[in-house]
Design a protein around this motif. Sequence first.
Motif, PDB file in Angstrom:
ATOM      1  N   VAL A  11      37.078  57.429  31.186  1.00  0.00           N
ATOM      2  CA  VAL A  11      37.273  55.618  30.558  1.00  0.00           C
ATOM      3  C   VAL A  11      37.973  54.852  31.350  1.00  0.00           C
ATOM      4  O   VAL A  11      38.250  53.928  31.735  1.00  0.00           O
ATOM      5  N   ILE A  12      39.449  55.555  31.341  1.00  0.00           N
ATOM      6  CA  ILE A  12      40.852  55.078  32.987  1.00  0.00           C
ATOM      7  C   ILE A  12      40.065  54.853  33.671  1.00  0.00           C
ATOM      8  O   ILE A  12      40.108  53.335  34.232  1.00  0.00           O
ATOM      9  N   VAL A  13      39.433  55.823  34.543  1.00  0.00           N
ATOM     10  CA  VAL A  13      38.584  55.147  35.936  1.00  0.00           C
ATOM     11  C   VAL A  13      38.120  53.728  35.178  1.00  0.00           C
ATOM     12  O   VAL A  13      37.912  52.673  36.627  1.00  0.00           O
ATOM     13  N   ALA A  14      36.776  53.606  33.899  1.00  0.00           N
ATOM     14  CA  ALA A  14      36.182  53.099  34.582  1.00  0.00           C
ATOM     15  C   ALA A  14      36.425  51.919  34.093  1.00  0.00           C
ATOM     16  O   ALA A  14      36.063  50.506  35.107  1.00  0.00           O
ATOM     17  N   ILE A  15      37.210  51.448  33.189  1.00  0.00           N
ATOM     18  CA  ILE A  15      37.932  49.934  33.080  1.00  0.00           C
ATOM     19  C   ILE A  15      38.981  49.501  34.245  1.00  0.00           C
ATOM     20  O   ILE A  15      38.450  48.484  34.516  1.00  0.00           O
ATOM     21  N   GLY A  16      39.186  50.314  34.820  1.00  0.00           N
ATOM     22  CA  GLY A  16      40.453  50.526  36.165  1.00  0.00           C
ATOM     23  C   GLY A  16      39.366  49.605  37.568  1.00  0.00           C
ATOM     24  O   GLY A  16      39.345  48.680  37.697  1.00  0.00           O
ATOM     25  N   PHE A  17      37.823  50.556  37.568  1.00  0.00           N
ATOM     26  CA  PHE A  17      37.789  49.789  38.912  1.00  0.00           C
ATOM     27  C   PHE A  17      36.640  49.008  38.329  1.00  0.00           C
ATOM     28  O   PHE A  17      35.967  47.632  38.502  1.00  0.00           O
ATOM     29  N   ALA A  18      36.175  48.277  36.458  1.00  0.00           N
ATOM     30  CA  ALA A  18      35.587  46.520  36.389  1.00  0.00           C
ATOM     31  C   ALA A  18      36.770  45.699  36.498  1.00  0.00           C
ATOM     32  O   ALA A  18      36.626  44.494  36.830  1.00  0.00           O
ATOM     33  N   ALA A  19      38.025  46.266  36.262  1.00  0.00           N
ATOM     34  CA  ALA A  19      39.103  45.625  35.957  1.00  0.00           C
ATOM     35  C   ALA A  19      39.894  45.170  37.761  1.00  0.00           C
ATOM     36  O   ALA A  19      39.542  43.718  38.136  1.00  0.00           O
ATOM     37  N   ALA A  20      38.951  45.580  38.401  1.00  0.00           N
ATOM     38  CA  ALA A  20      39.547  45.933  39.808  1.00  0.00           C
ATOM     39  C   ALA A  20      38.917  44.943  40.150  1.00  0.00           C
ATOM     40  O   ALA A  20      38.845  44.144  40.919  1.00  0.00           O
ATOM     41  N   ALA A  21      36.977  45.066  40.010  1.00  0.00           N
ATOM     42  CA  ALA A  21      36.480  44.367  40.443  1.00  0.00           C
ATOM     43  C   ALA A  21      36.434  43.109  40.411  1.00  0.00           C
ATOM     44  O   ALA A  21      36.057  41.893  41.374  1.00  0.00           O
ATOM     45  N   LEU A  22      36.172  43.025  39.589  1.00  0.00           N
ATOM     46  CA  LEU A  22      36.302  41.036  38.874  1.00  0.00           C
ATOM     47  C   LEU A  22      37.996  40.682  38.934  1.00  0.00           C
ATOM     48  O   LEU A  22      37.569  38.943  39.915  1.00  0.00           O
ATOM     49  N   ILE A  23      39.260  41.288  39.617  1.00  0.00           N
ATOM     50  CA  ILE A  23      40.292  40.414  40.030  1.00  0.00           C
ATOM     51  C   ILE A  23      40.006  40.566  41.440  1.00  0.00           C
ATOM     52  O   ILE A  23      40.578  39.041  42.235  1.00  0.00           O
ATOM     53  N   PHE A  24      39.166  41.487  42.549  1.00  0.00           N
ATOM     54  CA  PHE A  24      38.696  41.058  43.460  1.00  0.00           C
ATOM     55  C   PHE A  24      37.888  39.903  43.710  1.00  0.00           C
ATOM     56  O   PHE A  24      38.148  39.313  44.179  1.00  0.00           O
ATOM     57  N   VAL A  26      37.648  37.165  41.331  1.00  0.00           N
ATOM     58  CA  VAL A  26      38.437  36.251  42.229  1.00  0.00           C
ATOM     59  C   VAL A  26      39.209  35.386  42.624  1.00  0.00           C
ATOM     60  O   VAL A  26      39.320  34.485  42.934  1.00  0.00           O
ATOM     61  N   ILE A  27      39.477  36.647  43.612  1.00  0.00           N
ATOM     62  CA  ILE A  27      40.722  36.486  44.496  1.00  0.00           C
ATOM     63  C   ILE A  27      40.475  36.091  45.826  1.00  0.00           C
ATOM     64  O   ILE A  27      40.236  35.552  46.801  1.00  0.00           O
ATOM     65  N   LEU A  28      39.096  37.067  46.077  1.00  0.00           N
ATOM     66  CA  LEU A  28      38.815  36.620  47.541  1.00  0.00           C
ATOM     67  C   LEU A  28      37.264  35.764  46.813  1.00  0.00           C
ATOM     68  O   LEU A  28      36.706  35.812  48.497  1.00  0.00           O
ATOM     69  N   GLY A  29      36.369  35.381  46.155  1.00  0.00           N
ATOM     70  CA  GLY A  29      35.190  34.241  46.074  1.00  0.00           C
ATOM     71  C   GLY A  29      36.221  33.669  46.926  1.00  0.00           C
ATOM     72  O   GLY A  29      36.990  32.537  46.270  1.00  0.00           O
ATOM     73  N   LYS A  30      34.634  32.819  47.446  1.00  0.00           N
ATOM     74  CA  LYS A  30      34.595  31.274  47.498  1.00  0.00           C
ATOM     75  C   LYS A  30      34.815  30.288  46.585  1.00  0.00           C
ATOM     76  O   LYS A  30      33.751  30.897  45.988  1.00  0.00           O
TER      77      LYS A  30
END
Length: 123
Positions: A11-24, A26-30
């Motif tokens: 569960v922690i890995v899944a939440i971490g992956f989802a949060a990381a994907a959303l953060i990246f 926003v940061i890298l998105g055009k």
Amino acid sequence: MKEYLPIFLQVIVAIGFAAAALIFSVILGKSAKRNKAKDSAYECGMPAVGEAQPRFSVKFYLVAMLFILFDIEIVFMYPWAVIYREYIAHHGADIFWYMLSFVAVLTVGYVYAIMKGALDWKR
């Protein structure tokens, strides 16, 4: 608690992956300028005209519910057919009459639906 450790870790890995994907994202998105054309839905090159959601007839939902009802009937018949020979050898023909009564009730429902015109597409 030791048995639940792998579940908590997953569960922690899944939440971490989802949060990381959303953060990246926003940061890298055009980020581009928004306008009416970019915010509209794409409809094969045609401009969007009319309401976003067309209204469906109640008849569509009625037919869908009847389909689910009779589909569930078939789902219940598969396990019955699989164990029929084994069960009848040990317990007698009761299982046949149980299924016959089940099918009879659903047949009455089917005849009722036909008599009410639920399956008449021309109405």
